[in-house]
Design a protein around this motif. Structure first.
Motif, mmCIF file in Angstrom:
data_model
loop_
_atom_site.group_PDB
_atom_site.id
_atom_site.type_symbol
_atom_site.label_atom_id
_atom_site.label_comp_id
_atom_site.label_asym_id
_atom_site.label_seq_id
_atom_site.Cartn_x
_atom_site.Cartn_y
_atom_site.Cartn_z
ATOM 1 N N THR A 1 67.958 55.180 80.603
ATOM 2 C CA THR A 1 68.662 54.930 79.350
ATOM 3 C C THR A 1 70.097 55.413 79.514
ATOM 4 O OG1 THR A 1 68.171 57.090 78.386
ATOM 5 C CG2 THR A 1 66.538 55.350 78.066
ATOM 6 N N ARG A 2 70.877 55.231 78.489
ATOM 7 C CA ARG A 2 72.260 55.711 78.510
ATOM 8 C C ARG A 2 72.409 56.979 77.668
ATOM 9 N NH1 ARG A 2 75.811 51.538 80.416
ATOM 10 N NH2 ARG A 2 74.581 49.677 80.786
ATOM 11 N N ASP A 3 71.262 57.646 77.407
ATOM 12 C CA ASP A 3 71.291 58.823 76.542
ATOM 13 C C ASP A 3 71.563 60.114 77.309
ATOM 14 O OD1 ASP A 3 70.690 57.090 74.507
ATOM 15 O OD2 ASP A 3 68.550 57.481 74.588
ATOM 16 N N ARG B 1 72.841 60.236 82.778
ATOM 17 C CA ARG B 1 72.646 58.980 82.055
ATOM 18 C C ARG B 1 72.552 57.825 83.044
ATOM 19 N NH1 ARG B 1 77.173 57.953 78.085
ATOM 20 N NH2 ARG B 1 78.339 58.134 79.980
ATOM 21 N N ASP B 2 71.516 57.029 82.891
ATOM 22 C CA ASP B 2 71.320 55.831 83.703
ATOM 23 C C ASP B 2 71.469 56.143 85.194
ATOM 24 O OD1 ASP B 2 70.646 53.201 84.008
ATOM 25 O OD2 ASP B 2 72.694 52.456 83.826
#
Length: 194
Positions: free
Chosen positions: A109-111, A146-147
């Motif tokens: 995810t990009r979190d 992230r990612d």
């Protein structure tokens, strides 16, 4: 064809069976309107809804549904625990046994975020993750890229008072801020022959 004042059907999407029927019906006829009309009369209209097209549509729908389900049900955070092979364990000067592990955290995810690491195994094992901080409960806190994939080196130590079998199963668990398990990975703790 209507804009060019030409008969309809001279240029069209056509099935091979219709072309063969038109050729067979007009063989031996001289070019002209009669030949054109005979060729058009021999053709059957195309039926797009046939068993074969329904089967293709069903297969494509099933493949699309499987791909969508795979995308929606994929793990967004994974934890892999790899035991270091050389040496399988180290006996420390105080008589305790230490195993080293490489932990790989893959965040899809990009979190990003930070997660507490907990060790499930025999009681008395101590867990240390190099180059990380600890939370209020003393658990190592792992920051996740992230990612991307983040790699950590974890050391698990069994005191000499613990009499463990040669191989003990371990489970590393990642906990979010609410204490929910978001990912886990398993490995083994190796020691000397009893």
């Amino acid at each position: 064809m209507g804009k060019l004042s030409r008969p309809r059907g001279l240029i069209a999407f056509e099935a091979l069976a219709n072309l063969a029927a038109s050729t067979a019906a007009t063989s031996g006829m001289a070019p002209g309107p009669q030949r054109f009309l005979a060729g058009m009369a021999a053709r059957r209209p195309l039926h797009l809804i046939r068993p074969r097209t329904m089967m293709y549509a069903g297969v494509l729908t099933a493949v699309a549904a499987a791909m969508l389900a795979g995308f929606l049900l994929r793990d967004t955070l994974t934890l892999t625990a790899l035991a270091e092979r050389a040496p399988p364990y180290v006996r420390l000067s105080d008589g305790s046994i230490r195993n080293a592990y490489t932990l790989k955290l893959a965040d899809k995810t990009r979190d990003g975020g930070q997660y507490a690491l907990v060790l499930d195994g025999p009681a008395g094992l101590r867990l240390v993750v190099q180059d990380t901080a600890a939370d209020a409960a003393g658990r190592p806190v792992l920051p996740v890229r992230r990612d991307g994939v983040a790699t950590f080196r974890a050391l698990v130590t069994a005191g000499r008072e613990l009499h463990l079998a040669e191989s003990q199963p371990l489970r590393f668990r990642l906990l979010d801020a609410a204490g929910t398990v978001v990912a886990s990975g398993s490995s083994v703790f190796l020691g000397p022959h009893p």
